[in-house]
Design an enzyme around this catalytic site. Structure first.
Site, PDB file in Angstrom:
ATOM      1  N   HIS A 106     -13.127   3.116   8.305  1.00 37.49           N
ATOM      2  CA  HIS A 106     -12.416   1.939   7.770  1.00 37.49           C
ATOM      3  C   HIS A 106     -12.990   1.526   6.416  1.00 37.49           C
ATOM      4  O   HIS A 106     -13.349   0.363   6.198  1.00 37.49           O
ATOM      5  CB  HIS A 106     -12.489   0.775   8.768  1.00 37.49           C
ATOM      6  CG  HIS A 106     -11.279  -0.120   8.686  1.00 37.49           C
ATOM      7  ND1 HIS A 106     -10.572  -0.543   9.780  1.00 37.49           N
ATOM      8  CD2 HIS A 106     -10.640  -0.658   7.612  1.00 37.49           C
ATOM      9  CE1 HIS A 106      -9.564  -1.312   9.393  1.00 37.49           C
ATOM     10  NE2 HIS A 106      -9.583  -1.391   8.081  1.00 37.49           N
TER      11      HIS A 106
ATOM     12  N   THR B 129      -4.333   5.453   7.321  1.00 34.36           N
ATOM     13  CA  THR B 129      -5.268   4.466   6.752  1.00 34.36           C
ATOM     14  C   THR B 129      -4.804   3.064   7.131  1.00 34.36           C
ATOM     15  O   THR B 129      -5.224   2.097   6.515  1.00 34.36           O
ATOM     16  CB  THR B 129      -5.326   4.566   5.214  1.00 34.36           C
ATOM     17  OG1 THR B 129      -3.994   4.437   4.701  1.00 34.36           O
ATOM     18  CG2 THR B 129      -5.938   5.860   4.733  1.00 34.36           C
ATOM     19  N   SER B 130      -3.905   2.960   8.128  1.00 31.29           N
ATOM     20  CA  SER B 130      -3.321   1.652   8.427  1.00 31.29           C
ATOM     21  C   SER B 130      -4.024   0.957   9.599  1.00 31.29           C
ATOM     22  O   SER B 130      -4.879   0.102   9.374  1.00 31.29           O
ATOM     23  CB  SER B 130      -1.825   1.792   8.670  1.00 31.29           C
ATOM     24  OG  SER B 130      -1.239   0.526   8.641  1.00 31.29           O
ATOM     25  N   ARG B 131      -3.684   1.320  10.809  1.00 31.36           N
ATOM     26  CA  ARG B 131      -4.380   0.778  11.982  1.00 31.36           C
ATOM     27  C   ARG B 131      -4.406   1.854  13.059  1.00 31.36           C
ATOM     28  O   ARG B 131      -3.424   2.586  13.257  1.00 31.36           O
ATOM     29  CB  ARG B 131      -3.658  -0.462  12.536  1.00 31.36           C
ATOM     30  CG  ARG B 131      -3.895  -1.744  11.738  1.00 31.36           C
ATOM     31  CD  ARG B 131      -5.345  -2.244  11.817  1.00 31.36           C
ATOM     32  NE  ARG B 131      -5.562  -3.453  11.049  1.00 31.36           N
ATOM     33  CZ  ARG B 131      -5.976  -3.497   9.775  1.00 31.36           C
ATOM     34  NH1 ARG B 131      -6.234  -2.382   9.123  1.00 31.36           N
ATOM     35  NH2 ARG B 131      -6.168  -4.650   9.173  1.00 31.36           N
TER      36      ARG B 131
ATOM     37  N   ASP C  53      -8.764   6.844   8.670  1.00 35.99           N
ATOM     38  CA  ASP C  53      -9.736   5.836   8.252  1.00 35.99           C
ATOM     39  C   ASP C  53      -9.812   4.734   9.301  1.00 35.99           C
ATOM     40  O   ASP C  53     -10.593   3.808   9.172  1.00 35.99           O
ATOM     41  CB  ASP C  53      -9.298   5.249   6.897  1.00 35.99           C
ATOM     42  CG  ASP C  53     -10.314   4.271   6.336  1.00 35.99           C
ATOM     43  OD1 ASP C  53     -11.492   4.652   6.243  1.00 35.99           O
ATOM     44  OD2 ASP C  53      -9.938   3.122   6.019  1.00 35.99           O
TER      45      ASP C  53
ATOM     46  N   ILE D  24       0.838  -1.217   0.000  1.00 36.78           N
ATOM     47  CA  ILE D  24       0.000   0.000   0.000  1.00 36.78           C
ATOM     48  C   ILE D  24       0.866   1.257   0.000  1.00 36.78           C
ATOM     49  O   ILE D  24       0.614   2.194  -0.778  1.00 36.78           O
ATOM     50  CB  ILE D  24      -0.963  -0.006   1.209  1.00 36.78           C
ATOM     51  CG1 ILE D  24      -1.930  -1.192   1.093  1.00 36.78           C
ATOM     52  CG2 ILE D  24      -1.735   1.310   1.292  1.00 36.78           C
ATOM     53  CD1 ILE D  24      -2.781  -1.449   2.316  1.00 36.78           C
TER      54      ILE D  24
ATOM     55  N   GLU E 221     -11.869   1.547  17.361  1.00 33.70           N
ATOM     56  CA  GLU E 221     -12.899   1.443  16.323  1.00 33.70           C
ATOM     57  C   GLU E 221     -13.786   0.209  16.463  1.00 33.70           C
ATOM     58  O   GLU E 221     -14.913   0.203  15.989  1.00 33.70           O
ATOM     59  CB  GLU E 221     -12.270   1.467  14.930  1.00 33.70           C
ATOM     60  CG  GLU E 221     -11.426   0.264  14.595  1.00 33.70           C
ATOM     61  CD  GLU E 221     -10.913   0.296  13.143  1.00 33.70           C
ATOM     62  OE1 GLU E 221     -10.307   1.306  12.759  1.00 33.70           O
ATOM     63  OE2 GLU E 221     -11.131  -0.701  12.429  1.00 33.70           O
TER      64      GLU E 221
ATOM     65  N   ASP F 297      11.180   2.676   6.093  1.00 28.77           N
ATOM     66  CA  ASP F 297      10.749   1.283   6.213  1.00 28.77           C
ATOM     67  C   ASP F 297      11.925   0.492   6.747  1.00 28.77           C
ATOM     68  O   ASP F 297      13.082   0.868   6.520  1.00 28.77           O
ATOM     69  CB  ASP F 297      10.313   0.733   4.831  1.00 28.77           C
ATOM     70  CG  ASP F 297       9.491  -0.547   4.952  1.00 28.77           C
ATOM     71  OD1 ASP F 297       9.985  -1.526   5.548  1.00 28.77           O
ATOM     72  OD2 ASP F 297       8.354  -0.556   4.449  1.00 28.77           O
TER      73      ASP F 297
HETATM   74  P1  NAI Z   1       2.803  -4.846   3.561  1.00 34.06           P
HETATM   75  O1  NAI Z   1       3.156  -5.991   4.451  1.00 34.06           O
HETATM   76  O2  NAI Z   1       2.867  -5.030   2.075  1.00 34.06           O
HETATM   77  O3  NAI Z   1       3.725  -3.578   3.929  1.00 34.06           O
HETATM   78  C1  NAI Z   1       3.985  -3.176   5.231  1.00 34.06           C
HETATM   79  C2  NAI Z   1       5.344  -2.501   5.219  1.00 34.06           C
HETATM   80  O4  NAI Z   1       5.573  -1.958   6.505  1.00 34.06           O
HETATM   81  C3  NAI Z   1       6.501  -3.478   4.916  1.00 34.06           C
HETATM   82  O5  NAI Z   1       7.302  -2.960   3.880  1.00 34.06           O
HETATM   83  C4  NAI Z   1       7.255  -3.547   6.231  1.00 34.06           C
HETATM   84  O6  NAI Z   1       8.659  -3.722   6.068  1.00 34.06           O
HETATM   85  C5  NAI Z   1       6.931  -2.189   6.820  1.00 34.06           C
HETATM   86  N1  NAI Z   1       7.150  -2.120   8.257  1.00 34.06           N
HETATM   87  C6  NAI Z   1       7.010  -3.087   9.188  1.00 34.06           C
HETATM   88  N2  NAI Z   1       7.348  -2.618  10.392  1.00 34.06           N
HETATM   89  C7  NAI Z   1       7.708  -1.332  10.226  1.00 34.06           C
HETATM   90  C8  NAI Z   1       8.162  -0.313  11.083  1.00 34.06           C
HETATM   91  N3  NAI Z   1       8.346  -0.552  12.393  1.00 34.06           N
HETATM   92  N4  NAI Z   1       8.425   0.896  10.564  1.00 34.06           N
HETATM   93  C9  NAI Z   1       8.279   1.125   9.238  1.00 34.06           C
HETATM   94  N5  NAI Z   1       7.861   0.206   8.367  1.00 34.06           N
HETATM   95  C10 NAI Z   1       7.577  -1.007   8.855  1.00 34.06           C
HETATM   96  O7  NAI Z   1       1.355  -4.391   4.024  1.00 34.06           O
HETATM   97  P2  NAI Z   1       0.307  -3.527   3.189  1.00 34.06           P
HETATM   98  O8  NAI Z   1      -0.537  -4.416   2.365  1.00 34.06           O
HETATM   99  O9  NAI Z   1       1.011  -2.407   2.532  1.00 34.06           O
HETATM  100  O10 NAI Z   1      -0.633  -2.972   4.357  1.00 34.06           O
HETATM  101  C11 NAI Z   1      -0.140  -2.055   5.319  1.00 34.06           C
HETATM  102  C12 NAI Z   1      -1.181  -1.917   6.421  1.00 34.06           C
HETATM  103  O11 NAI Z   1      -2.349  -1.283   5.894  1.00 34.06           O
HETATM  104  C13 NAI Z   1      -1.721  -3.253   6.964  1.00 34.06           C
HETATM  105  O12 NAI Z   1      -0.880  -3.757   7.988  1.00 34.06           O
HETATM  106  C14 NAI Z   1      -3.067  -2.900   7.474  1.00 34.06           C
HETATM  107  O13 NAI Z   1      -2.951  -2.582   8.842  1.00 34.06           O
HETATM  108  C15 NAI Z   1      -3.455  -1.631   6.688  1.00 34.06           C
HETATM  109  N6  NAI Z   1      -4.625  -1.812   5.835  1.00 34.06           N
HETATM  110  C16 NAI Z   1      -5.678  -0.956   5.968  1.00 34.06           C
HETATM  111  C17 NAI Z   1      -6.817  -1.068   5.176  1.00 34.06           C
HETATM  112  C18 NAI Z   1      -7.967  -0.137   5.267  1.00 34.06           C
HETATM  113  O14 NAI Z   1      -9.046  -0.408   4.703  1.00 34.06           O
HETATM  114  N7  NAI Z   1      -7.846   0.997   5.957  1.00 34.06           N
HETATM  115  C19 NAI Z   1      -6.909  -2.155   4.188  1.00 34.06           C
HETATM  116  C20 NAI Z   1      -5.720  -2.970   4.077  1.00 34.06           C
HETATM  117  C21 NAI Z   1      -4.632  -2.812   4.896  1.00 34.06           C
END
Ligand code: NAI
Length: 325
Positions: A291, A228-230, A254, A153, A259, A172
């Site tokens: 969300h 938009t993450s958590r 988001d 993302i 939540e 990252d």
């Molecule tokens: P991903 O696993 O592809 O990418 C996550 C990135 O964060 C990785 O590159 C990882 O190395 C990095 N990371 C891990 N720990 C870290 C830290 N301490 N500091 C900096 N970077 C760090 O995951 P993706 O698919 O990109 O999703 C990211 C987050 O988005 C998910 O964990 C989820 O919580 C959230 N999400 C939210 C949605 C929504 O509807 N609002 C929908 C889908 C995901």
């Protein structure tokens, strides 16, 4: 295979009903919680979403009742006790990258709305108010945007924002080699230089309250913060304080720390007891969505198709492409 589906919404049913001849799905509107887990007893598989309870207690309880598979119809898994699943030999699958663009584009929507105040303009014009007072925004082109987490993302978001003429600073633990335009920096530098910060890393112990008083102080005054993450990445009380002093100039979220008690339900006729969200809602420079960043047609189709592929593979004992545990 019989599967119990929790936190079902109409849009989930629409996309999963397509596969009704392949598996027997029992849809429950309620979320999976200690009080509702009795509904899952006797099912070999459950399909759950972001705020369902998958604590060790729930997993042990359902494993005793025959649970073999948990299918997360989402990417994040911070609500899952993976160790308990391992101990009980319960397999977990997820949908790791159903549509990174869906979430990345929503982050952009939050930025543009907060900046250009289109939500306010819409309401004004509908009421016959054509004044432009207090609608001034800023050009995105030339601004510095900090992207925290450049996985699926974060990378999609970085590409979009870079295409709009922004300078991208990234942080990252493992830099993404496919983003040649992004300048990877220490977190400290990202805080200090970014005009806009967008969070895209997962929630775990080391990222909990990544945004708190101490880190907020290091940001540019008036910074725009997008999450938009958590929700747990952000210390809500500290953010409220920073909004009051103007340290945060704009907040777009988001996701929200608490939540699970609020989102995905209609509270419009009731008294909301959550004081923190009430305070956030009172700021003119805060935009909250519930969300919905994942909610596009393409993402729903992909979630259903990938989840069904996992269920079929599990049923016939094939290796699982998206296995978490
Ligand atoms: P991903 O696993 O592809 O990418 C996550 C990135 O964060 C990785 O590159 C990882 O190395 C990095 N990371 C891990 N720990 C870290 C830290 N301490 N500091 C900096 N970077 C760090 O995951 P993706 O698919 O990109 O999703 C990211 C987050 O988005 C998910 O964990 C989820 O919580 C959230 N999400 C939210 C949605 C929504 O509807 N609002 C929908 C889908 C995901």
């Amino acid at each position: 295979m019989k599967i119990a589906f929790f936190s079902t919404k109409s849009y989930d049913k629409e996309s999963f009903d397509h596969y009704s001849s392949e598996v027997e799905i029992t849809y429950f509107e309620v979320s999976l919680q200690p009080q509702t887990r009795i509904l899952a007893e006797g099912f070999e598989a459950i399909c759950v979403f972001v705020n369902d309870d998958l604590s060790a207690e729930t997993i042990h309880h359902l494993a005793d009742k025959g649970l073999k598979l948990i299918a997360l119809r989402c990417a994040g898994f911070n609500n899952v006790d993976r160790e308990a699943a391992r101990q009980r030999n319960v397999t977990i699958v997820r949908v790791p990258a159903y549509s990174p663009e869906a979430v990345a584009e929503h982050a952009l929507a939050l930025i543009l709305t907060l900046n250009r105040k289109t939500h306010k303009a819409y309401n004004r014009v509908r009421e016959g108010n054509f004044s432009l007072e207090r609608l001034t925004g800023f050009n995105l082109t030339g601004k510095t945007v900090g992207v925290i987490g450049t996985g699926n993302i974060g990378a999609a978001f970085a590409r979009i924002i870079h295409a709009l003429g922004c300078k991208v600073l990234a942080y990252d633990l493992s830099p993404n080699p496919d983003l040649p335009f992004a300048e990877y920096r220490e977190l400290e530098n990202v805080w200090g230089e970014a005009d806009i910060i967008s969070l895209h890393c997962p929630l775990h112990e080391s990222t909990k309250y990544l945004i708190r008083e101490e880190t907020l102080k290091r940001m540019k005054p008036g910074v725009m913060l997008i999450n938009t993450s958590r929700g747990g990445l952000v210390h809500t009380r500290d953010v409220i304080q920073a909004l009051k002093t103007g340290q945060i100039g704009y907040l777009g979220i988001d996701v929200y720390e608490q939540e699970e008690h609020l989102f995905f339900r209609d509270w419009s006729e009731q008294i909301i007891q959550d004081e923190l969200i009430g305070r956030l809602m009172s700021f003119p420079n805060v935009l909250i969505t519930a969300h919905q960043a994942f909610l596009t047609q393409e993402a729903l189709t992909e979630i259903a198709s990938v989840t069904m592929e996992s269920l079929q593979d599990f049923k016939v004992g094939r290796s699982l492409r998206n296995q978490l545990v």
